[in-house]
Design an enzyme around this catalytic site. Structure first.
Site, PDB file in Angstrom:
ATOM      1  N   ASP A 120       0.849  -1.200   0.000  1.00 39.08           N
ATOM      2  CA  ASP A 120       0.000   0.000   0.000  1.00 39.08           C
ATOM      3  C   ASP A 120       0.888   1.255   0.000  1.00 39.08           C
ATOM      4  O   ASP A 120       0.872   2.034   0.932  1.00 39.08           O
ATOM      5  CB  ASP A 120      -0.946  -0.002   1.214  1.00 39.08           C
ATOM      6  CG  ASP A 120      -0.211  -0.092   2.551  1.00 39.08           C
ATOM      7  OD1 ASP A 120       0.959  -0.529   2.577  1.00 39.08           O
ATOM      8  OD2 ASP A 120      -0.797   0.298   3.584  1.00 39.08           O
TER       9      ASP A 120
ATOM     10  N   HIS B 103      10.103  -0.414   8.963  1.00 35.91           N
ATOM     11  CA  HIS B 103       9.043  -1.417   9.040  1.00 35.91           C
ATOM     12  C   HIS B 103       9.042  -2.353   7.825  1.00 35.91           C
ATOM     13  O   HIS B 103       9.381  -3.536   7.932  1.00 35.91           O
ATOM     14  CB  HIS B 103       7.682  -0.739   9.149  1.00 35.91           C
ATOM     15  CG  HIS B 103       7.457   0.047  10.397  1.00 35.91           C
ATOM     16  ND1 HIS B 103       7.513  -0.507  11.656  1.00 35.91           N
ATOM     17  CD2 HIS B 103       7.166   1.356  10.574  1.00 35.91           C
ATOM     18  CE1 HIS B 103       7.261   0.424  12.556  1.00 35.91           C
ATOM     19  NE2 HIS B 103       7.046   1.556  11.931  1.00 35.91           N
TER      20      HIS B 103
END
Length: 308
Positions: free
Chosen positions: A12, A242
């Site tokens: 995303d 991340h």
């Protein structure tokens, strides 16, 4: 036979998604078979546009398949524009890519690729898990066909980053995450317990841009907004690595320490999105709880320096 990891990234994009995709483009031990897109940091339409922009910028000849627009059961929610900027890439304005997504949707693409690369395909979801859950629901063999699902999401002992209990990717579709963790697939959870230990600083982005002016410069331009968000919530020493950490775990799991434990996801109440120990005897998830942070960050910076 190639020793490269056959990889699909479910994404995303998102600043740290861009960092992860550019890492995969530079990594010599990854055979990137495609990208699938999902809502999360941005809408799925924006995610697809951004994914196409990234593969074109990196000179990758890989398909991009558009994915699900909404969670399995929850209503749609506002994307994380305050974290990633109004277009997903910080202050960088949107650009219409030259290419288009393939006609095949993400779920069908994932099911087909898992069949064609049975026992070899590694999936790396770095957004909400809706596409993966729907693939599991659509094809009973999917969970057996994939070799590993190495996801960025969850938190075992660290606490949440969107609520006190939940990490954002899991929180944004907890029902999908529960499907994945209960599927019997080989699932590895690269959560906040490890990603919070790996930081990328403004100086790191400067060095990436100096080594690779085109793509590294693009990441540095994105980073200004992203680092400003981290400062706004009191994290003054950089952004967590991340999504790149999850991609690196696909090829370098030995740099992480895992605990094998069944995971279930709370789907309602104030603990919605919390990843907790399951009591139902389900197949264990490899929950990463420690990391050789300097080594992982070094791999990331070394690879990014090879970009043009």
């Amino acid at each position: 036979m190639s020793d490269k990891v056959k990889l699909i990234i479910d994404t995303d994009p998102g600043v740290d998604d861009a960092m992860a995709i550019f890492y995969a483009a530079a990594a010599t031990d990854i055979d990137l078979l495609g990208l699938t897109t999902i809502f999360g940091n941005v809408t799925v339409e924006m995610a697809t546009r951004n994914a196409l922009r990234l593969v074109e910028a990196a000179g990758l000849d890989v398909p991009v398949a558009a994915g699900e627009k909404t969670p399995l059961q929850l209503p749609p929610f506002k994307p994380s524009f305050h974290v990633h900027g109004d277009e997903g890439f910080g202050d960088i304005p949107a650009v219409t890519p030259k290419g288009k997504a393939i006609d095949e949707g993400a779920v069908d693409f994932l099911c087909r690729m898992a069949r064609e690369h049975k026992g070899e395909l590694v999936l790396c979801p770095i957004g909400p898990l809706t596409n993966i859950a729907k693939a599991i629901q659509q094809d009973p063999a999917f969970a057996r066909n994939v070799k590993r699902i190495v996801l960025m999401g969850g938190s075992y002992r660290e606490g949440g980053n969107i609520t006190p209990h939940a990490e954002a990717n899991i929180y944004h579709d907890p029902h999908a995450a529960e499907v994945v963790f209960a599927s019997g697939a080989r699932v590895e959870m690269v959560g906040l317990d490890v990603t919070h230990r790996i930081l990328c600083t403004a100086n790191d982005f400067r060095d990436i841009a100096a080594a690779a002016p085109k793509l590294g410069g693009m990441l540095q331009d994105m980073s200004h907004f992203y680092l400003a968000f981290y400062k706004s919530v009191g994290k003054l020493d950089g952004c967590s690595l991340h999504d790149p950490a999850a991609v690196i775990a696909c090829t370098h799991p030995h740099l992480f320490t895992a605990e094998n434990v069944g995971i279930t996801v709370s789907c309602d109440g104030d603990k919605s999105g919390a990843t907790q120990t399951a009591k139902d005897g389900r197949a264990p998830t490899a929950v990463y709880t420690a990391v050789e942070a300097a080594a992982v960050k070094g791999l990331f910076l070394e690879a990014l320096a090879r970009l043009s």
